[in-house]
Motif scaffolding. Structure first.
Motif, PDB file in Angstrom:
ATOM      1  N   LEU A 166       0.956  -0.938  -0.198  1.00 10.66           N
ATOM      2  CA  LEU A 166       0.233  -0.225   0.368  1.00 10.66           C
ATOM      3  C   LEU A 166       0.770   1.543  -0.040  1.00 10.66           C
ATOM      4  O   LEU A 166       0.777   2.430  -0.791  1.00 10.66           O
ATOM      5  CB  LEU A 166      -0.721   0.147   1.658  1.00 10.66           C
ATOM      6  N   LEU A 169       2.630   1.552  -3.533  1.00  6.88           N
ATOM      7  CA  LEU A 169       1.544   2.208  -4.478  1.00  6.88           C
ATOM      8  C   LEU A 169       1.595   3.626  -4.339  1.00  6.88           C
ATOM      9  O   LEU A 169       1.140   4.592  -5.168  1.00  6.88           O
ATOM     10  CB  LEU A 169       0.436   1.423  -4.139  1.00  6.88           C
ATOM     11  N   ALA A 170       1.004   4.172  -3.177  1.00  6.09           N
ATOM     12  CA  ALA A 170       0.942   5.176  -2.684  1.00  6.09           C
ATOM     13  C   ALA A 170       2.479   6.398  -3.133  1.00  6.09           C
ATOM     14  O   ALA A 170       2.034   7.496  -3.681  1.00  6.09           O
ATOM     15  CB  ALA A 170       0.594   5.851  -0.805  1.00  6.09           C
ATOM     16  N   ARG A 173       2.828   6.537  -7.422  1.00  2.00           N
ATOM     17  CA  ARG A 173       1.786   7.338  -7.291  1.00  2.00           C
ATOM     18  C   ARG A 173       1.782   9.192  -7.010  1.00  2.00           C
ATOM     19  O   ARG A 173       0.976  10.095  -6.891  1.00  2.00           O
ATOM     20  CB  ARG A 173       0.216   6.846  -6.901  1.00  2.00           C
ATOM     21  N   ILE A 177      -0.935   7.880   1.698  1.00  4.28           N
ATOM     22  CA  ILE A 177      -1.646   6.798   2.588  1.00  4.28           C
ATOM     23  C   ILE A 177      -2.743   6.564   1.804  1.00  4.28           C
ATOM     24  O   ILE A 177      -3.825   5.478   1.850  1.00  4.28           O
ATOM     25  CB  ILE A 177       0.026   5.500   2.938  1.00  4.28           C
ATOM     26  N   GLU A 179      -4.995   8.313   0.624  1.00  2.56           N
ATOM     27  CA  GLU A 179      -5.721   8.267  -0.068  1.00  2.56           C
ATOM     28  C   GLU A 179      -5.774   7.623  -1.328  1.00  2.56           C
ATOM     29  O   GLU A 179      -6.634   6.508  -1.625  1.00  2.56           O
ATOM     30  CB  GLU A 179      -5.506  10.112  -1.304  1.00  2.56           C
ATOM     31  N   MET A 180      -4.215   6.496  -0.982  1.00  2.00           N
ATOM     32  CA  MET A 180      -4.376   5.072  -2.050  1.00  2.00           C
ATOM     33  C   MET A 180      -5.028   4.524  -1.091  1.00  2.00           C
ATOM     34  O   MET A 180      -5.546   3.562  -1.651  1.00  2.00           O
ATOM     35  CB  MET A 180      -2.909   4.910  -1.570  1.00  2.00           C
ATOM     36  N   ASN A 183      -8.608   4.775  -2.997  1.00  2.00           N
ATOM     37  CA  ASN A 183      -8.508   4.496  -3.709  1.00  2.00           C
ATOM     38  C   ASN A 183      -8.857   2.770  -3.515  1.00  2.00           C
ATOM     39  O   ASN A 183      -9.486   1.882  -5.013  1.00  2.00           O
ATOM     40  CB  ASN A 183      -7.360   4.570  -4.884  1.00  2.00           C
TER      41      ASN A 183
END
Length: 192
Positions: A166, A169-170, A173, A177, A179-180, A183
């Motif tokens: 996680l 991924l954050a 992008r 974290i 906000e990720m 998503n």
């Protein structure tokens, strides 16, 4: 330093003692009568630094206006009144008044009362801000935990691996974290 703007809403108005005293201390004053006044609208248009009410007793309409003021343009509100009923005092406190002074319109004390009310208001604002920040962090933590759970279930990760996935991924992008996590949750909901 720029003088503080004080809105005085005066029901008593007999001697203008409050207005003259505050002018003497260098405050910028706007003084209005209480009668049929939309207090919250006046505060939003004038944007004072402090609101001072000089009333016999704070009515329900005044208390409701103070609640509205605290939500839209939060400023210290000071009430000078004659009503010392315990129920009135409790309602005033719930409305968010910074100072409620009963039979205390003494010119020697007015400046000190305003200074204390401002300090108390600032302290309450700091506590409210901290509470809001803490609630936000807790909500983000819940989202992260939920997203980790989804990754653990769908990808077979353990908790540590799910968190690192996680976080990666954050970072990839360039988003937070939390906000990720939103998503990931949204994507999982779409794939159901």
């Amino acid at each position: 330093m720029k003088p503080l703007k004080v809105l005085i809403v005066d029901e008593v108005q007999a001697d203008k003692l409050l207005e003259h005293t505050l002018q003497k201390y260098g405050f910028e004053i706007a003084c209005l009568p209480l009668k049929s006044l939309d207090l919250s609208a006046i505060v939003l248009s004038l944007l004072p630094d402090i609101v001072v009410l000089n009333v016999f007793t704070p009515t329900q309409a005044v208390l409701k206006a103070i609640l509205t003021i605290n939500q839209s343009h939060s400023v210290p509100v000071i009430i000078f009144a004659e009503d010392q009923d315990t129920e009135t005092i409790n309602q005033v406190i719930k409305a968010g008044v910074s100072a409620y002074i009963v039979d205390g319109l003494d010119t020697k004390r007015i400046k000190t009362i305003i200074d204390i009310a401002i300090a108390r208001f600032k302290e309450q604002q700091a506590l409210k801000d901290e509470l809001k920040k803490t609630k936000s962090q807790l909500e983000e933590r819940k989202l992260i935990d939920r997203a980790k759970g989804l990754l653990m279930k769908s990808q077979g990760y353990n908790e540590d691996e799910a968190y690192h996935a996680l976080r990666k991924l954050a970072m990839d992008r360039n988003i937070a974290i939390g906000e990720m996590a939103k998503n990931v949750i949204s994507m999982a909901d779409l794939l159901k």
